[in-house]
Write an enzyme that holds these catalytic residues in place. Structure first.
Site, PDB file in Angstrom:
ATOM      1  N   ASP A 199      11.669  -5.649  -5.295  1.00 15.28           N
ATOM      2  CA  ASP A 199      10.899  -4.824  -4.368  1.00 15.28           C
ATOM      3  C   ASP A 199      10.745  -5.614  -3.071  1.00 15.28           C
ATOM      4  OD1 ASP A 199      10.667  -2.893  -6.265  1.00 15.28           O
ATOM      5  OD2 ASP A 199       8.524  -3.154  -6.637  1.00 15.28           O
ATOM      6  N   ASP A 201       8.244  -5.840  -1.173  1.00  9.70           N
ATOM      7  CA  ASP A 201       6.879  -6.312  -0.875  1.00  9.70           C
ATOM      8  C   ASP A 201       6.381  -7.379  -1.846  1.00  9.70           C
ATOM      9  OD1 ASP A 201       6.634  -4.697  -3.088  1.00  9.70           O
ATOM     10  OD2 ASP A 201       5.424  -3.149  -2.120  1.00  9.70           O
ATOM     11  N   TRP A 261       7.888   8.187  -7.789  1.00  9.19           N
ATOM     12  CA  TRP A 261       7.338   6.923  -8.284  1.00  9.19           C
ATOM     13  C   TRP A 261       7.184   6.898  -9.822  1.00  9.19           C
ATOM     14  CZ3 TRP A 261       3.188   5.491 -11.198  1.00  9.19           C
ATOM     15  CH2 TRP A 261       2.938   4.111 -11.241  1.00  9.19           C
ATOM     16  N   GLU A 264      10.992   4.398 -13.914  1.00 11.57           N
ATOM     17  CA  GLU A 264      12.403   3.942 -13.900  1.00 11.57           C
ATOM     18  C   GLU A 264      12.534   2.526 -14.454  1.00 11.57           C
ATOM     19  OE1 GLU A 264      10.450   3.803 -11.280  1.00 11.57           O
ATOM     20  OE2 GLU A 264      10.818   1.754 -10.627  1.00 11.57           O
ATOM     21  N   ASP A 265      11.513   1.699 -14.211  1.00 11.32           N
ATOM     22  CA  ASP A 265      11.552   0.323 -14.738  1.00 11.32           C
ATOM     23  C   ASP A 265      11.289   0.309 -16.248  1.00 11.32           C
ATOM     24  OD1 ASP A 265       9.021   1.259 -14.114  1.00 11.32           O
ATOM     25  OD2 ASP A 265       8.241  -0.688 -13.517  1.00 11.32           O
ATOM     26  N   MET A 291       1.808  -9.572  -3.562  1.00  8.55           N
ATOM     27  CA  MET A 291       2.339  -8.293  -3.118  1.00  8.55           C
ATOM     28  C   MET A 291       1.685  -7.892  -1.801  1.00  8.55           C
ATOM     29  SD  MET A 291       2.562  -4.670  -5.063  1.00  8.55           S
ATOM     30  CE  MET A 291       1.798  -3.694  -3.783  1.00  8.55           C
ATOM     31  N   HIS A 294      -0.286  -2.025   0.700  1.00 12.87           N
ATOM     32  CA  HIS A 294       0.152  -0.916   1.563  1.00 12.87           C
ATOM     33  C   HIS A 294      -0.323   0.407   0.976  1.00 12.87           C
ATOM     34  CE1 HIS A 294       3.281   0.337  -1.338  1.00 12.87           C
ATOM     35  NE2 HIS A 294       3.323  -0.956  -1.618  1.00 12.87           N
ATOM     36  N   ARG A 296       0.279   4.434  -0.167  1.00 14.32           N
ATOM     37  CA  ARG A 296       1.358   5.134  -0.877  1.00 14.32           C
ATOM     38  C   ARG A 296       2.379   5.650   0.140  1.00 14.32           C
ATOM     39  NH1 ARG A 296       2.415   6.626  -5.723  1.00 14.32           N
ATOM     40  NH2 ARG A 296       0.426   6.029  -6.645  1.00 14.32           N
TER      41      ARG A 296
HETATM   42  N1  UDH Z   1      10.313   1.495  -1.378  1.00 11.77           N
HETATM   43  C1  UDH Z   1      10.581   1.625  -0.033  1.00 11.77           C
HETATM   44  N2  UDH Z   1      10.170   2.717   0.624  1.00 11.77           N
HETATM   45  C2  UDH Z   1       9.504   3.719   0.015  1.00 11.77           C
HETATM   46  C3  UDH Z   1       9.229   3.583  -1.352  1.00 11.77           C
HETATM   47  C4  UDH Z   1       9.616   2.463  -2.022  1.00 11.77           C
HETATM   48  O1  UDH Z   1      11.189   0.733   0.573  1.00 11.77           O
HETATM   49  O2  UDH Z   1       9.153   4.700   0.678  1.00 11.77           O
HETATM   50  C5  UDH Z   1      10.857   0.343  -2.117  1.00 11.77           C
HETATM   51  C6  UDH Z   1      10.230  -0.967  -1.749  1.00 11.77           C
HETATM   52  O3  UDH Z   1      11.157  -1.989  -1.964  1.00 11.77           O
HETATM   53  C7  UDH Z   1       9.102  -1.045  -2.740  1.00 11.77           C
HETATM   54  C8  UDH Z   1       9.804  -0.541  -3.990  1.00 11.77           C
HETATM   55  O4  UDH Z   1      10.641   0.489  -3.513  1.00 11.77           O
HETATM   56  O5  UDH Z   1       8.627  -2.342  -2.883  1.00 11.77           O
HETATM   57  C9  UDH Z   1       8.875  -0.024  -5.041  1.00 11.77           C
HETATM   58  O6  UDH Z   1       8.057   0.971  -4.507  1.00 11.77           O
HETATM   59  P1  UDH Z   1       6.926   1.641  -5.361  1.00 11.77           P
HETATM   60  O7  UDH Z   1       6.343   2.738  -4.581  1.00 11.77           O
HETATM   61  O8  UDH Z   1       7.457   1.987  -6.694  1.00 11.77           O
HETATM   62  O9  UDH Z   1       5.926   0.533  -5.684  1.00 11.77           O
HETATM   63  P2  UDH Z   1       4.763  -0.091  -4.894  1.00 11.77           P
HETATM   64  O10 UDH Z   1       4.120  -0.950  -5.874  1.00 11.77           O
HETATM   65  O11 UDH Z   1       3.789   1.104  -4.470  1.00 11.77           O
HETATM   66  O12 UDH Z   1       5.246  -0.743  -3.646  1.00 11.77           O
HETATM   67  C10 UDH Z   1       3.147   1.872  -5.451  1.00 11.77           C
HETATM   68  C11 UDH Z   1       2.169   2.821  -4.827  1.00 11.77           C
HETATM   69  C12 UDH Z   1       1.054   2.062  -4.195  1.00 11.77           C
HETATM   70  C13 UDH Z   1      -0.104   2.920  -3.856  1.00 11.77           C
HETATM   71  C14 UDH Z   1      -1.183   2.071  -3.310  1.00 11.77           C
HETATM   72  C15 UDH Z   1      -2.422   2.809  -2.980  1.00 11.77           C
HETATM   73  N3  UDH Z   1      -3.399   1.872  -2.478  1.00 11.77           N
HETATM   74  C1  NGS Z   2       3.500   1.976 -14.952  1.00 11.29           C
HETATM   75  C2  NGS Z   2       4.680   2.731 -14.460  1.00 11.29           C
HETATM   76  C3  NGS Z   2       5.748   1.764 -13.992  1.00 11.29           C
HETATM   77  C4  NGS Z   2       5.145   0.850 -12.917  1.00 11.29           C
HETATM   78  C5  NGS Z   2       3.914   0.162 -13.472  1.00 11.29           C
HETATM   79  C6  NGS Z   2       3.236  -0.690 -12.435  1.00 11.29           C
HETATM   80  O1  NGS Z   2       2.518   2.866 -15.360  1.00 11.29           O
HETATM   81  O2  NGS Z   2       6.838   2.475 -13.476  1.00 11.29           O
HETATM   82  O3  NGS Z   2       2.992   1.149 -13.916  1.00 11.29           O
HETATM   83  O4  NGS Z   2       3.088   0.054 -11.302  1.00 11.29           O
HETATM   84  N1  NGS Z   2       5.215   3.552 -15.550  1.00 11.29           N
HETATM   85  C7  NGS Z   2       4.995   4.874 -15.635  1.00 11.29           C
HETATM   86  O5  NGS Z   2       4.389   5.489 -14.807  1.00 11.29           O
HETATM   87  C8  NGS Z   2       5.581   5.562 -16.841  1.00 11.29           C
HETATM   88  S1  NGS Z   2       2.546  -0.538  -9.959  1.00 11.29           S
HETATM   89  O6  NGS Z   2       1.099  -0.686 -10.132  1.00 11.29           O
HETATM   90  O7  NGS Z   2       3.168  -1.814  -9.721  1.00 11.29           O
HETATM   91  O8  NGS Z   2       2.870   0.407  -8.899  1.00 11.29           O
HETATM   92  O9  NGS Z   2       6.074  -0.129 -12.503  1.00 11.29           O
END
Ligand code: UDH
Ligand code: NGS
Length: 358
Positions: A199, A201, A261, A264-265, A291, A294, A296
Site C-alpha cells: 500500500d 501509505d 474496499w 481481496e487480501d 500508516m 487519510h 476514505r
Molecule cells: N489506493 C489508492 N487510491 C484509492 C484507493 C486505494 O491509491 O483511491 C491504494 C493505496 O495504495 C492504498 C491501498 O490502495 O494504500 C489500500 O487502500 P484501502 O482503501 O484498501 O486501505 P486504506 O487502509 O483505507 O488505505 C481504508 C479506508 C480508511 C478509512 C479511514 C476513515 N478515517
Molecule cells: C478486514 C478486511 C480486510 C482489511 C482488514 C483491515 O475486515 O480486507 O479488515 O482493514 N476484510 C473484509 O472486509 C472481509 S484496514 O483497517 O486496514 O482498512 O484489510
C-alpha cells in the site's frame, strides 16, 4: 668434438625457443590487463570508483548483454553474494509525516537508474525484487513512500525496481487486480524473482524488516500504528506482503474480482492456505510500521460482495487470477524514482478487454 658442438647449438636453440615463448606470453598478459577495465578491478580488489561502478552496472533487462560483455561478466564473476543480513542496516527509524520531503535528494543516489531501479555495486543481491504499489490520487503519500523506502531498500542491498500501478478513470477501485497488472508488467522488464506488494501509505519503522521473499509468503506490515502495533486478526495478509514468483504462481496470483474496499487480501490468505502454504512474519518490533492517516477514498466504498466472495475462494481461485487477467496500458511514466503505469482495468463484470496479457 663435432658432436658436442652440435649439442651446444641445440641447447642454445631450445633456450631461444623457450625465451621467445615466455616473451610472447608476457606480452599477451600485459595487453590483456591493459585493455580489460575489469582487469584493474580484479587485480586491485578495490572498491570501484563511481565511473567504474557506472560502467559495471547493467540496467534491468540487460542480462543477455552482460553475458557476452567481457567487462560485466568478469565483475559478476568476482562479486560475492550479498550477506544474509546487510551490514548497512541501522534498525529503528524515525518516520514523521510532518517532515518536509526532498525527493531531489533521493534522486541523487548515483546507482539509481531511470524507472526506480537499483542494485548494489559491492555484492550480488540474492533476489531481484519488484515493488508493486496500487495507486490512484495519492500523490502526497507516494512522495513519503519514495522518500523513506528508497534509502531503506538500498541499505537492504536489494536489486529492486519500483512500479506504481495507477488505475485509469474514476471507476470503482480494484486493489488486487492492480497488483496482478504490476506482477505481469514488471516481469516484462526484468527477471524478478520476488514481488513485494505495498500500500502507498505504509512505511516500515525498522530497516531490519527486509523487503524480500522468504521460504513462505511473507506478511511484512505486522505491527501497524493504527492497529496499536498488533495484528488485528491472525490470518490478515493486507498492507505490505512479499511473494516469490513460485509462491505467486502456485496461487494463480490474486483475484481480479474484488471491486471496492475489503476482502481481496483475505482471499489471498485463503489461496495460500488452500495451496498448503503458511504466512511468515517478522517479529513485532522489527515489523513496526506507520500508516499515513487519510479519509476514505472516493470510489472505494466497502464492497458488499466481499464476504460472499471470500467464502468461495477454493472454487474460484483456479480460474480467477493471473491466468484470467485482462487490461490495457494507457500511459507509461519513467521517473528516476519509479515507473508509473496507468492502466485500464475495466469495470466490474462489464469489461471488454482491449488487450489480453499472457
Ligand atoms: N489506493 C489508492 N487510491 C484509492 C484507493 C486505494 O491509491 O483511491 C491504494 C493505496 O495504495 C492504498 C491501498 O490502495 O494504500 C489500500 O487502500 P484501502 O482503501 O484498501 O486501505 P486504506 O487502509 O483505507 O488505505 C481504508 C479506508 C480508511 C478509512 C479511514 C476513515 N478515517
Ligand atoms: C478486514 C478486511 C480486510 C482489511 C482488514 C483491515 O475486515 O480486507 O479488515 O482493514 N476484510 C473484509 O472486509 C472481509 S484496514 O483497517 O486496514 O482498512 O484489510
Amino acid at each position: 668434438m663435432g658432436e658436442s658442438h652440435n649439442f651446444r647449438l641445440l641447447v642454445i636453440i631450445c633456450n631461444l625457443v623457450v625465451a621467445m615463448g615466455a616473451l610472447h606470453i608476457s606480452v599477451m598478459v600485459f595487453y590483456y590487463l591493459r585493455h580489460s577495465g575489469a582487469g584493474e578491478y580484479v587485480w586491485s580488489k578495490q572498491v570501484p570508483t563511481a565511473s567504474q561502478r557506472a560502467a559495471f552496472t547493467t540496467p534491468p533487462g540487460a542480462e543477455d548483454v552482460a553475458v557476452v560483455s567481457a567487462n560485466v561478466t568478469e565483475v559478476t564473476w568476482i562479486l560475492e553474494k550479498c550477506p544474509e543480513t546487510s551490514p548497512h542496516l541501522v534498525g529503528p527509524l524515525r518516520v514523521e509525516f510532518s517532515d518536509p520531503v526532498d525527493l531531489d535528494l533521493i534522486r541523487q543516489e548515483p546507482l539509481l537508474m531511470d524507472g526506480g531501479h537499483y542494485k548494489p555495486s559491492e555484492c550480488l543481491s540474492v533476489q531481484k525484487v519488484a515493488l508493486i504499489i496500487p495507486f490512484r490520487h495519492r500523490e502526497q503519500h507516494l512522495k513519503y513512500w519514495l522518500n523513506y523506502l528508497h534509502p531503506i531498500l538500498q541499505r537492504q542491498q536489494l536489486d529492486y525496481g519500483v512500479y506504481v500501478i495507477e488505475q485509469d478513470g474514476e471507476g470503482t477501485f480494484n486493489r488486487a487486480k492492480l497488483m496482478n497488472v504490476g506482477y505481469a508488467e514488471a516481469l516484462k522488464e526484468y527477471d524478478y524473482d520476488c514481488f513485494v506488494f505495498s500500500d502507498v501509505d505504509i512505511i516500515p519503522m525498522d530497516d531490519r524488516n527486509t523487503y524480500r521473499c522468504y521460504e513462505q509468503p511473507r506478511h511484512l506490515s505486522v505491527a501497524v500504528d493504527k492497529f496499536g502495533f498488533r495484528l488485528p486478526y491472525a490470518q490478515i495478509f493486507g498492507g505490505v506482503t512479499a511473494l516469490s514468483k513460485d509462491q505467486y504462481l502456485k496461487i494463480n496470483g490474486f483475484s481480479n474480482n474484488y471491486w471496492g474496499w475489503g476482502g481481496e487480501d483475505d482471499d489471498v490468505s485463503n489461496r495460500l492456505s488452500f495451496r498448503g502454504m503458511s504466512i511468515s512474519r517478522p517479529d513485532v518490533m522489527t515489523g513496526k510500521c506507520k500508516m499515513i492517516r487519510h479519509d476514505r477514498d472516493k470510489n472505494n466504498d466497502p464492497n458488499p460482495q466481499r464476504f460472499d466472495r471470500i467464502a468461495h475462494t477454493r472454487e474460484t481461485m483456479d480460474t480467477d487470477g493471473i491466468n484470467s487477467l485482462t487490461y490495457s496500458v494507457v500511459k507509461v511514466e519513467k521517473d528516476k524514482l519509479f515507473t508509473k503505469l496507468t492502466v485500464d482495468i475495466g469495470k466490474a463484470d462489464t469489461f471488454t478487454p482491449t488487450q489480453t496479457h499472457i
